[in-house]
Structure formats: C-alpha cells, structure tokens
Motif scaffolding. Structure first.
Motif, mmCIF file in Angstrom:
data_model
loop_
_atom_site.group_PDB
_atom_site.id
_atom_site.type_symbol
_atom_site.label_atom_id
_atom_site.label_comp_id
_atom_site.label_asym_id
_atom_site.label_seq_id
_atom_site.Cartn_x
_atom_site.Cartn_y
_atom_site.Cartn_z
ATOM 1 N N PHE A 45 0.782 -1.345 0.011
ATOM 2 C CA PHE A 45 -0.105 -0.074 0.035
ATOM 3 C C PHE A 45 0.969 1.285 -0.017
ATOM 4 O O PHE A 45 0.203 2.295 -0.047
ATOM 5 N N GLY A 46 2.196 1.154 0.241
ATOM 6 C CA GLY A 46 2.947 2.106 -0.003
ATOM 7 C C GLY A 46 3.201 3.199 1.074
ATOM 8 O O GLY A 46 3.402 4.569 0.792
ATOM 9 N N ILE A 47 2.564 3.001 2.353
ATOM 10 C CA ILE A 47 3.078 4.149 3.285
ATOM 11 C C ILE A 47 4.407 4.412 3.443
ATOM 12 O O ILE A 47 5.197 3.700 3.597
ATOM 13 N N LYS A 48 4.675 5.696 3.714
ATOM 14 C CA LYS A 48 6.027 6.026 3.616
ATOM 15 C C LYS A 48 6.510 6.564 4.896
ATOM 16 O O LYS A 48 7.766 7.052 5.113
ATOM 17 N N LYS A 49 5.916 6.597 6.029
ATOM 18 C CA LYS A 49 6.044 6.969 7.405
ATOM 19 C C LYS A 49 6.416 5.705 8.340
ATOM 20 O O LYS A 49 5.439 5.019 8.466
ATOM 21 N N ALA A 50 7.677 5.665 8.626
ATOM 22 C CA ALA A 50 8.011 4.421 9.238
ATOM 23 C C ALA A 50 7.403 4.573 10.550
ATOM 24 O O ALA A 50 6.994 3.406 11.066
ATOM 25 N N ASN A 51 7.415 5.588 11.298
ATOM 26 C CA ASN A 51 6.919 5.514 12.796
ATOM 27 C C ASN A 51 5.358 5.438 12.701
ATOM 28 O O ASN A 51 4.553 5.434 13.692
ATOM 29 N N MET A 52 4.752 5.777 11.455
ATOM 30 C CA MET A 52 3.075 5.276 11.525
ATOM 31 C C MET A 52 3.098 3.754 11.170
ATOM 32 O O MET A 52 2.064 3.154 11.768
#
Length: 317
Positions: A45-52
């Motif tokens: 899905f390509g989420i770019k925020k590691a801490n999310m």
C-alpha cells in the motif's frame, strides 16, 4: 479511496483481503502476522512514514490476543506464570524498543533494512521447521498435542466438552522452578528463562512494530518444549501486554495512525482469524510454512539488499 493521514490511495476491498491473509497466517502459523502487516503497509500500500507503520502493524496483531486470551484462559491453555514472566519482562523492554525505533529508525531508508534482516531470520527459521530433523525433535511435544486432541475428542463424543479445562494446565509447583501438567504430560521450567526472553523479544518486536510471535513460538516449542496447544495461549497473553505498551509509547512520542485505513484491515484480520479456525485442519501446515518462508525470503532480500541490487544491476526487486 484516499487515506489522507496515511498519504496513500487504496481500495477498501484490497485492505480487507490483505487483512484476511494476515489474520489467516497469524492464526494458522502462530507467527509472522506483524511482519506481513508491515509488508502490506510499506510495499503493498506504500505508506512512507516508518513511525506510522510500526504501531499500525501492532494494532493488527492485537486481534488474535484480544479474541483468544479469554478462550485460552477458560480452557486452561495458558501457562499463566510463564505469560506473566514474559509480560513483566516485556513491559519495560517494549518502552525501550519503541523509543529506540522511534528515534533512530524513523526513516524508511534505515528502518527497512533492519526490518528485512529479521524477516530473513524468520524465513530461515520457517525453512528449518520444515526439515525432518526439526520434526523429529518435536516428538515429545507432538505426543502432548495428540494426547490433548484425543481427550478433547473423547469429551466431545461423551457430550462433556465443557470439562475440557479439567485436562488443561495444572500446577503442582510454582516458584523459580515451576512444574505443571497438561493432558497428562509433565513439564518443568525455570521462571527466570521466560522473564529474560520477554525482555529480548519485546525490545526486538517493539522496535520492528510487530507482535513478537515469530520469536516466542519457537522459543516455547523448541527451547522450553511446550506443546503448541499451550504455546498459542501463553504467547498471545504476553503479546497483548507488550504490544499495548509499545503502541501507547509510539503514540506518546508523536506517532500517528490512520484509523480509517486500519478499520478496513481489522475487518479482514477478524475474518481471516475465523476462517483459519475452520480451515486450518484441511491445509497442510508444512506446505503453508514453505510458502510463507519463500515469501519472507524474498521480502527480506528486497528490504536489505534491494537498493544495492538496483544500483549494481539497474534491476529493481
């Protein structure tokens, strides 16, 4: 559909289907649910925020512990002192692991290789669990499993399934050296062992943003020699404690979660958990492990060496 907080476009149907896959694998294999959740969030899905990604992974792995813990307690399939020892070690360690990851693995370029390293370790472990050597080493554990299954069948045939707890975990000694019986088989262990293990597992799992089943399951089956009927319940209770601690700490340090995105995935995980409970007996567990091992091998190589391979060959994996 656009999910503004996650910063991605995704089909709700795709999210539900991925959740079903994660829930099915986690329930059937007893591990790797958080790893697959992470793969979905970062790659599918390509989420770019590691801490999310980290706390969102852990939220998905909480479905099984929340649903399963009351059931396992009722059936006496939890070695409570072991779960408590794992959990006590896990609380402080989860704070440490999430703090380390939130501050030092905040970017995907640093987090993904770290994630990939442990993904490779899990794939190697799954390959090993499919070998004849490993299966032969589990003979005593299988005997306890068979004894439990046979007694459950006997109770069911007699219409006394409500008495299943009577063949569950019963303690004859509690202290540093614990002794208990399960389905007529006796087991002994030192309480310090799960406590120290709980610390190590929680630091790693919290820093990865996963539940930790991939470490707890082989530890309890291979090192402590517990049968899977006990391992499933004991591990989910300790995962529940450490994961809740880790998620709370990530949020306290400023991590955000896309709740609408998670909602669709959670529906899928719940469905996958139920499906696994009904279909797992018809699926060859060894073949499923082989499949999962190959998937995780590819993912681990991609996250660890993908950039180097692309720089050297121009080919993306």
């Amino acid at each position: 559909m656009h999910f503004s907080m996650a910063g991605v476009d995704a089909s709700p149907i795709a999210l539900i289907l991925w959740g079903i896959f994660v829930g099915y694998v986690f329930t059937t294999v007893g591990a790797a649910g958080g790893i697959l959740a992470g793969v979905g969030h970062m790659t599918v899905f390509g989420i770019k925020k590691a801490n999310m990604v980290k706390p969102m992974n852990q939220v998905l792995t909480l479905v099984s512990p929340i649903v399963g813990t009351p059931l396992y307690l009722r059936e006496k399939r939890i070695v409570v002192p072991t779960a408590v020892a794992l959990g006590l070690g896990g609380i402080i360690a989860a704070l440490i692991g999430s703090y380390f990851s939130s501050n030092f693995l905040a970017e995907m370029k640093t987090f993904q290789p770290y994630f990939g390293f442990f993904t490779l370790l899990i794939s190697f472990r799954l390959f090993y669990e499919c070998t004849q050597k490993f299966m032969e080493s589990q003979k005593s554990v299988k005997e306890a499993n068979k004894a439990f299954a046979a007694k459950v069948k006997e109770l069911k045939a007699a219409g006394k399934l409500n008495e299943i707890k009577e063949i569950g975990v019963k303690f004859s000694q509690i202290g540093m050296q614990n002794t208990f019986t399960f389905a007529g088989q006796e087991f002994k262990y030192n309480a310090l062992t799960p406590f120290i293990t709980g610390i190590i597992v929680a630091i790693i799992s919290a820093s990865l943003g996963v539940g930790g089943g991939f470490l707890l399951v082989p530890f309890m089956t291979s090192i402590m020699g517990f049968p899977m009927y006990i391992v499933a319940g004991t591990s989910v209770l300790s995962i529940l404690v450490s994961s809740l601690t880790s998620i709370a700490n990530y949020i306290n340090m400023g991590s955000q979660m896309d709740l609408s995105f998670l909602a669709f995935e959670l529906v899928g995980v719940a469905i996958g958990t139920v499906v696994a409970a009904h279909l797992s007996k018809f699926i060859d567990g060894r073949k499923l492990k082989y499949f999962l091992a190959f998937v995780l091998l590819y993912v681990g190589i991609k996250y660890m060496f993908g950039p180097m391979i692309k720089a050297a060959t121009g080919i993306g994996i």
